[in-house]
Design a protein around this motif. Structure first.
Motif, short mmCIF file in Angstrom:
data_model
loop_
_atom_site.label_atom_id
_atom_site.label_comp_id
_atom_site.label_asym_id
_atom_site.label_seq_id
_atom_site.Cartn_x
_atom_site.Cartn_y
_atom_site.Cartn_z
N GLU A 261 0.87 -1.17 0.00
CA GLU A 261 0.00 0.00 0.00
C GLU A 261 0.91 1.23 0.00
O GLU A 261 1.82 1.33 0.83
CB GLU A 261 -0.89 -0.03 1.25
CG GLU A 261 -2.08 0.92 1.18
CD GLU A 261 -1.69 2.32 1.56
OE1 GLU A 261 -2.18 3.26 0.90
OE2 GLU A 261 -0.90 2.48 2.50
N TYR B 48 -12.29 -12.41 -5.63
CA TYR B 48 -13.58 -11.85 -5.24
C TYR B 48 -14.52 -12.94 -4.74
O TYR B 48 -15.25 -12.75 -3.76
CB TYR B 48 -14.20 -11.13 -6.43
CG TYR B 48 -15.63 -10.71 -6.22
CD1 TYR B 48 -15.94 -9.63 -5.38
CD2 TYR B 48 -16.67 -11.40 -6.84
CE1 TYR B 48 -17.26 -9.25 -5.18
CE2 TYR B 48 -17.99 -11.02 -6.64
CZ TYR B 48 -18.28 -9.95 -5.81
OH TYR B 48 -19.58 -9.58 -5.60
N VAL C 182 -12.43 1.04 2.26
CA VAL C 182 -11.81 0.46 1.08
C VAL C 182 -10.58 1.29 0.72
O VAL C 182 -10.63 2.52 0.70
CB VAL C 182 -12.78 0.42 -0.12
CG1 VAL C 182 -12.07 -0.11 -1.36
CG2 VAL C 182 -13.99 -0.44 0.20
N TYR D 219 -7.65 1.76 -2.25
CA TYR D 219 -7.33 1.40 -3.63
C TYR D 219 -5.82 1.32 -3.80
O TYR D 219 -5.08 2.25 -3.45
CB TYR D 219 -7.95 2.41 -4.59
CG TYR D 219 -9.45 2.23 -4.71
CD1 TYR D 219 -9.98 1.29 -5.59
CD2 TYR D 219 -10.32 2.96 -3.90
CE1 TYR D 219 -11.34 1.09 -5.68
CE2 TYR D 219 -11.69 2.77 -3.98
CZ TYR D 219 -12.20 1.84 -4.88
OH TYR D 219 -13.55 1.64 -4.96
N PRO E 77 -9.22 -2.78 -5.36
CA PRO E 77 -9.74 -2.40 -4.05
C PRO E 77 -9.15 -3.29 -2.97
O PRO E 77 -9.00 -4.50 -3.15
CB PRO E 77 -11.25 -2.62 -4.19
CG PRO E 77 -11.38 -3.66 -5.26
CD PRO E 77 -10.25 -3.42 -6.21
N ALA F 90 -6.00 -7.32 -1.17
CA ALA F 90 -6.54 -6.74 -2.38
C ALA F 90 -7.45 -7.76 -3.05
O ALA F 90 -7.14 -8.95 -3.11
CB ALA F 90 -5.41 -6.33 -3.33
#
Length: 278
Positions: free
Chosen positions: A194, A206, A219, A221, A235, A259
């Protein structure tokens, strides 16, 4: 009549050589104990150790026992505390022990090169300021790099070979009272962080987190690059906890950042998560 011996000490060269060795040893310790990577702290830790080496060489007035106690006690502890942001005495002790082991291994390699090659002669020429007789800088860099990466490779391969380990783990994700178990692959090429906090980022599909994280309030990004794509954004979600298990060994990670990837991570569905190399 006793002839005085004159020694020319090139502080900049001594500092650079010690700094390079210290940084490589700290990097090996970080890899072996899986500490979080913070390069600026490792640079600072290596610099502290190098500064002490220069001071001890320039002002050799301390008794040998005191100099050894400071070097192998206070300075070593200060180096690992600075490099890895350690506060727990047990963690500091483990890191100092690993520092000694890494230093002994590096010293063994260097001593072998010194005794059986011309590397020792070349290093003496460098410290003496004789640039003509010294090994070219690029060769010295290649020699040090080959030693460093060779040790890192052995550090990565040998434990798994001895224990019969694979790179697959069972991961239990926890989020708001729910949990989900997935199979994860330790991806040694995953260096995704990050950008603001520099936290390591794990990647999950997902489908694996859809039911676990039906509603999220935060969240993040995360920018990334992949083959065939110059850049993109994924995300990221902070889980409450993540337990990583392999056989009888397990590790709990608090507030891991994952992520979410919409595409499957493996062709046959053998794993649903990529663990960060840290």
């Amino acid at each position: 009549m006793n002839a005085a011996t004159e020694i020319n000490l090139y502080i900049d060269v001594l500092f650079l050589i010690n700094f390079t060795m210290n940084f490589m040893i700290l990097s090996i310790v970080r890899r072996g104990l899986r500490f979080r990577l913070m390069r600026w702290r490792m640079i600072l830790g290596a610099g502290l150790g190098s500064a002490w080496a220069v001071f001890a060489a320039a002002f050799p007035y301390l008794p040998l026992w005191l100099e050894m106690a400071i070097t192998y006690g206070a300075v070593s502890a200060l180096m690992v505390m600075t490099a890895f942001s350690l506060k727990n005495p047990r963690d500091i002790g483990r890191a100092v022990g690993a520092l000694y082991v890494a230093a002994v291994v590096m010293s063994g390699v260097i001593n072998a090169l010194y005794q059986h090659t011309k590397a020792g002669y070349y290093i003496e020429q460098i410290l003496g300021g004789n640039s003509r007789g010294a090994i070219p800088l690029y060769r010295l860099i290649l020699l040090a790099a080959a030693t460093y990466f060779g040790i890192r490779y052995l550090l990565w391969r040998i434990p798994g070979m001895l224990k019969g380990k694979s790179n697959f783990y069972e991961v239990t994700m926890h989020y708001r009272g729910k949990e989900k178990k997935v199979t994860a692959l330790l991806d040694t090429g995953n260096r995704l962080y990050e950008p603001v906090s520099r936290r390591p980022v794990h990647v999950v599909t997902y489908e694996a987190v859809r039911e676990l994280c039906e509603i999220v309030t935060e969240v993040v990004y995360i920018p990334y690059e992949s083959v065939g794509k110059s850049g993109g954004m994924m995300p990221g979600i902070f889980l409450d906890q993540m337990e990583v298990r392999q056989g009888d060994e397990s590790k709990v990670i608090e507030r891991p950042l994952v992520a979410v990837c919409k595409r499957p991570l493996s062709e046959n569905g053998g794993y649903q998560m990529l663990l960060h190399e840290e």
